[in-house]
Design an enzyme around this catalytic site. Structure first.
Site, PDB file in Angstrom:
ATOM      1  N   GLY A 144      51.586  36.157 -56.179  1.00  0.00           N
ATOM      2  CA  GLY A 144      51.165  36.304 -54.788  1.00  0.00           C
ATOM      3  C   GLY A 144      49.709  35.872 -54.665  1.00  0.00           C
ATOM      4  O   GLY A 144      49.377  34.833 -54.106  1.00  0.00           O
ATOM      5  N   GLU A 162      56.470  35.580 -59.994  1.00  0.00           N
ATOM      6  CA  GLU A 162      56.431  36.146 -58.626  1.00  0.00           C
ATOM      7  C   GLU A 162      54.974  36.273 -58.224  1.00  0.00           C
ATOM      8  O   GLU A 162      54.497  37.351 -57.892  1.00  0.00           O
ATOM      9  CB  GLU A 162      57.033  37.564 -58.618  1.00  0.00           C
ATOM     10  CG  GLU A 162      58.511  37.666 -58.825  1.00  0.00           C
ATOM     11  CD  GLU A 162      58.969  39.130 -58.959  1.00  0.00           C
ATOM     12  OE1 GLU A 162      58.132  40.031 -59.145  1.00  0.00           O
ATOM     13  OE2 GLU A 162      60.181  39.358 -58.868  1.00  0.00           O
ATOM     14  N   ARG A 200      40.845  45.623 -48.692  1.00  0.00           N
ATOM     15  CA  ARG A 200      40.585  45.714 -50.133  1.00  0.00           C
ATOM     16  C   ARG A 200      39.225  46.320 -50.484  1.00  0.00           C
ATOM     17  O   ARG A 200      39.153  47.159 -51.379  1.00  0.00           O
ATOM     18  CB  ARG A 200      40.781  44.349 -50.812  1.00  0.00           C
ATOM     19  CG  ARG A 200      42.226  43.828 -50.686  1.00  0.00           C
ATOM     20  CD  ARG A 200      42.455  42.551 -51.479  1.00  0.00           C
ATOM     21  NE  ARG A 200      42.435  42.781 -52.897  1.00  0.00           N
ATOM     22  CZ  ARG A 200      41.419  42.530 -53.695  1.00  0.00           C
ATOM     23  NH1 ARG A 200      40.323  41.979 -53.235  1.00  0.00           N
ATOM     24  NH2 ARG A 200      41.501  42.808 -54.977  1.00  0.00           N
ATOM     25  N   GLY A 229      50.406  39.025 -60.924  1.00  0.00           N
ATOM     26  CA  GLY A 229      49.316  39.549 -61.739  1.00  0.00           C
ATOM     27  C   GLY A 229      48.274  38.551 -62.187  1.00  0.00           C
ATOM     28  O   GLY A 229      47.215  38.956 -62.656  1.00  0.00           O
ATOM     29  N   CYS A 268      35.504  54.281 -37.625  1.00  0.00           N
ATOM     30  CA  CYS A 268      34.850  55.576 -37.817  1.00  0.00           C
ATOM     31  C   CYS A 268      35.213  56.110 -39.195  1.00  0.00           C
ATOM     32  O   CYS A 268      35.875  57.145 -39.344  1.00  0.00           O
ATOM     33  CB  CYS A 268      35.273  56.545 -36.725  1.00  0.00           C
ATOM     34  SG  CYS A 268      34.921  55.897 -35.093  1.00  0.00           S
ATOM     35  N   GLU A 269      34.828  55.355 -40.185  1.00  0.00           N
ATOM     36  CA  GLU A 269      35.117  55.628 -41.593  1.00  0.00           C
ATOM     37  C   GLU A 269      33.978  54.992 -42.365  1.00  0.00           C
ATOM     38  O   GLU A 269      33.773  53.774 -42.249  1.00  0.00           O
ATOM     39  CB  GLU A 269      36.412  54.909 -42.011  1.00  0.00           C
ATOM     40  CG  GLU A 269      37.672  55.706 -41.987  1.00  0.00           C
ATOM     41  CD  GLU A 269      37.744  56.763 -43.061  1.00  0.00           C
ATOM     42  OE1 GLU A 269      36.937  56.720 -44.011  1.00  0.00           O
ATOM     43  OE2 GLU A 269      38.609  57.637 -42.937  1.00  0.00           O
ATOM     44  N   TYR A 292      39.799  49.598 -52.602  1.00  0.00           N
ATOM     45  CA  TYR A 292      39.576  49.499 -54.058  1.00  0.00           C
ATOM     46  C   TYR A 292      38.112  49.291 -54.419  1.00  0.00           C
ATOM     47  O   TYR A 292      37.802  49.088 -55.595  1.00  0.00           O
ATOM     48  CB  TYR A 292      40.323  48.295 -54.645  1.00  0.00           C
ATOM     49  CG  TYR A 292      41.763  48.127 -54.269  1.00  0.00           C
ATOM     50  CD1 TYR A 292      42.728  49.047 -54.674  1.00  0.00           C
ATOM     51  CD2 TYR A 292      42.182  47.017 -53.537  1.00  0.00           C
ATOM     52  CE1 TYR A 292      44.058  48.862 -54.362  1.00  0.00           C
ATOM     53  CE2 TYR A 292      43.520  46.821 -53.216  1.00  0.00           C
ATOM     54  CZ  TYR A 292      44.454  47.743 -53.628  1.00  0.00           C
ATOM     55  OH  TYR A 292      45.761  47.540 -53.327  1.00  0.00           O
TER      56      TYR A 292
HETATM   57  C1  PLP Z   1      52.805  42.727 -55.707  1.00  0.00           C
HETATM   58  C2  PLP Z   1      53.851  42.157 -56.552  1.00  0.00           C
HETATM   59  C3  PLP Z   1      53.789  40.818 -56.966  1.00  0.00           C
HETATM   60  C4  PLP Z   1      52.618  39.921 -56.652  1.00  0.00           C
HETATM   61  O1  PLP Z   1      51.462  40.369 -57.249  1.00  0.00           O
HETATM   62  P1  PLP Z   1      50.126  39.489 -57.252  1.00  0.00           P
HETATM   63  O2  PLP Z   1      49.117  40.390 -57.889  1.00  0.00           O
HETATM   64  O3  PLP Z   1      49.824  39.180 -55.849  1.00  0.00           O
HETATM   65  O4  PLP Z   1      50.402  38.270 -58.054  1.00  0.00           O
HETATM   66  C5  PLP Z   1      54.846  40.331 -57.702  1.00  0.00           C
HETATM   67  N1  PLP Z   1      55.912  41.096 -58.013  1.00  0.00           N
HETATM   68  C6  PLP Z   1      56.003  42.383 -57.646  1.00  0.00           C
HETATM   69  C7  PLP Z   1      57.203  43.163 -58.011  1.00  0.00           C
HETATM   70  C8  PLP Z   1      54.980  42.961 -56.914  1.00  0.00           C
HETATM   71  O5  PLP Z   1      55.068  44.251 -56.558  1.00  0.00           O
END
Ligand code: PLP
Length: 423
Positions: free
Chosen positions: A274, A272, A310, A230, A341-342, A314
């Site tokens: 990403g 976690e 994305r 997040g 084609c979108e 979004y």
């Molecule tokens: C998608 C996700 C993340 C990573 O989210 P980011 O926005 O990329 O940091 C971490 N944990 C869980 C459970 C997720 O579904």
């Protein structure tokens, strides 16, 4: 903030000699620098560990780099677990945060000794039946309602499908304890792509308070708190970059104010992340191949939404640099499109850019996370390659582009098209 790609035109011209566009390009030096910064920001917590959310960038070479930087891996499906296993992630290196979970996913996580992060109260019974209750177990918390920072609504957990309610958390912990679980974790993901430095500290305080309450009520030994993903990145030049040192420090303050006085100073902090780990360290390299002058001005690229979903999905902003024209005035307004084609296959709408000519190299920024990974094959379009720019300036193909044979691989033509479908 002026956004510049991590490669210059000269280097890019050299790279496209070997690898034709479109492709995602990743920056090893940037990935490593950033991973080290995160580690430093949480160095105050001896048990700290980042479990990279593999869904953001499921490429083995990228995962290997993060592994070398001491990261674990956060999986959410069977195939992601297989990738983790193949790369040598073991036991404590694996977090499994899923929902609506197939039995074989629990079984494989259990076999690998990974930590299961249960999404739902009813999953306790399922897990017991299919794989048994492990000693270490995590539960995902959903506090419901709105999630606010300084009275500003960041997201609405009450509308989110994830997690246990507090009451379920309490009875869940009691049940898990009675079935042999000894070490507990709490996890929550309450707002996505948040550039506010307060996100993690506010989330941490909620989870720390919940952990204290839970430990007092159930006697369960909470050994880790997982702040999940997040943390956002500045996709737009007007956005401020998050300050990871300030974020780490904010979490430390909450830790010292809530957990330490409750005698829970031994809790490990997990993340976690990403997007924060990879987003800025990848970009989509593409070539302008078409221009069109109707009611609006259009530039068509050799990449499309299958390479980066994305914007279509979004309406997300991704910054665009026309290589070699960084100093030109942005006096042309374009819709920059792919060829699906979108009509939502647009990387940018009404974007002011320098005058683009056919053949110009175009860099679409911040595609390192949730970029290639969200790709698909609509319109029979084939997915692009992934190229890694090594620290020494060398480039390496870390995933080749798809061929028609890949597209047809799940079909049994019994010879029908075999002649045409050459690899
Ligand atoms: C998608 C996700 C993340 C990573 O989210 P980011 O926005 O990329 O940091 C971490 N944990 C869980 C459970 C997720 O579904």
């Amino acid at each position: 903030m002026i956004k510049r790609p991590f490669v210059d035109l000269e280097k890019l011209k050299e790279i496209v000699q070997t690898y034709p566009t479109p492709f995602h390009l990743y920056d090893e030096a940037g990935i490593r620098r950033n991973a080290r910064r995160l580690k430093k920001a949480f160095a105050w917590n001896p048990g700290f560990k980042e479990y990279f959310a593999v869904k953001a960038t499921p490429n083995p070479t990228i995962l290997q780099i993060l592994k070398e930087e001491g990261c674990g891996i956060d999986c959410s499906s069977y195939t992601e677990l297989l990738m983790a296993e193949t790369l040598g992630f073991r036991g404590d290196d694996i977090m499994f945060s899923s929902n609506v979970t197939p039995h074989e996913d629990y079984q494989l996580t259990s076999k690998l000794g990974g930590t299961i992060n249960l999404d739902d109260f009813t999953d306790i019974e399922t897990l017991q039946e299919v794989a048994g209750i492990p000693e270490t177990i995590s539960c995902r918390y959903n506090p419901g309602g709105d999630f606010q920072i300084d009275n500003q609504i960041m997201d609405t957990p009450g509308e989110a499908k994830y997690g246990f309610t507090y009451d379920q958390l309490e009875s869940g912990c009691r049940i898990l304890k009675s079935k042999g679980a000894r070490y507990f974790g709490i996890h929550a993901f309450l707002a996505s792509n948040t550039v506010a430095n307060e996100y993690y500290p506010v989330l941490a305080r909620i989870l720390f308070q919940t952990a204290v309450k839970l430990q007092r009520a159930t006697g369960a030994h909470i050994s880790f708190i997982n702040l999940s993903g997040g943390v956002g990145i500045p996709y737009h030049p007007d956005q401020k970059e998050t300050d990871i040192m300030a974020i780490g420090d904010g979490v430390r303050k909450a830790f010292e104010e809530v957990l330490v006085p409750a005698g829970m100073g031994d809790v490990s902090i997990y993340t976690e992340l990403g997007r924060y780990m990879l987003g800025p360290y990848g970009c989509l390299i593409t070539t302008a191949m078409h221009e069109k002058h109707i009611y609006k001005e259009y530039i068509g690229l050799d990449a499309c939404a299958v390479d980066l979903m994305r914007p279509a999905m979004y309406g997300a902003y991704h910054h665009i640099t026309v290589m070699g024209k960084e100093a030109w005035p942005c006096n042309c307004m374009y819709d920059v499109t792919g060829g699906l084609c979108e009509n939502n296959d647009k990387f940018a709408i009404d974007r002011m850019l320098p005058k683009i000519e056919i053949g110009d190299l175009i860099v679409i920024h911040d595609t390192g996370a949730h970029g290639y990974a969200m790709g698909y094959n609509y319109n029979g379009k084939l997915r692009s390659a992934e190229i890694l720019l090594r620290e020494d300036g060398a480039t390496e193909c870390i995933r080749r582009r798809e061929t028609p044979a890949d597209y047809f691989a799940t079909l049994d033509f019994t010879g029908l098209f075999r002649e045409q479908v050459k690899v």
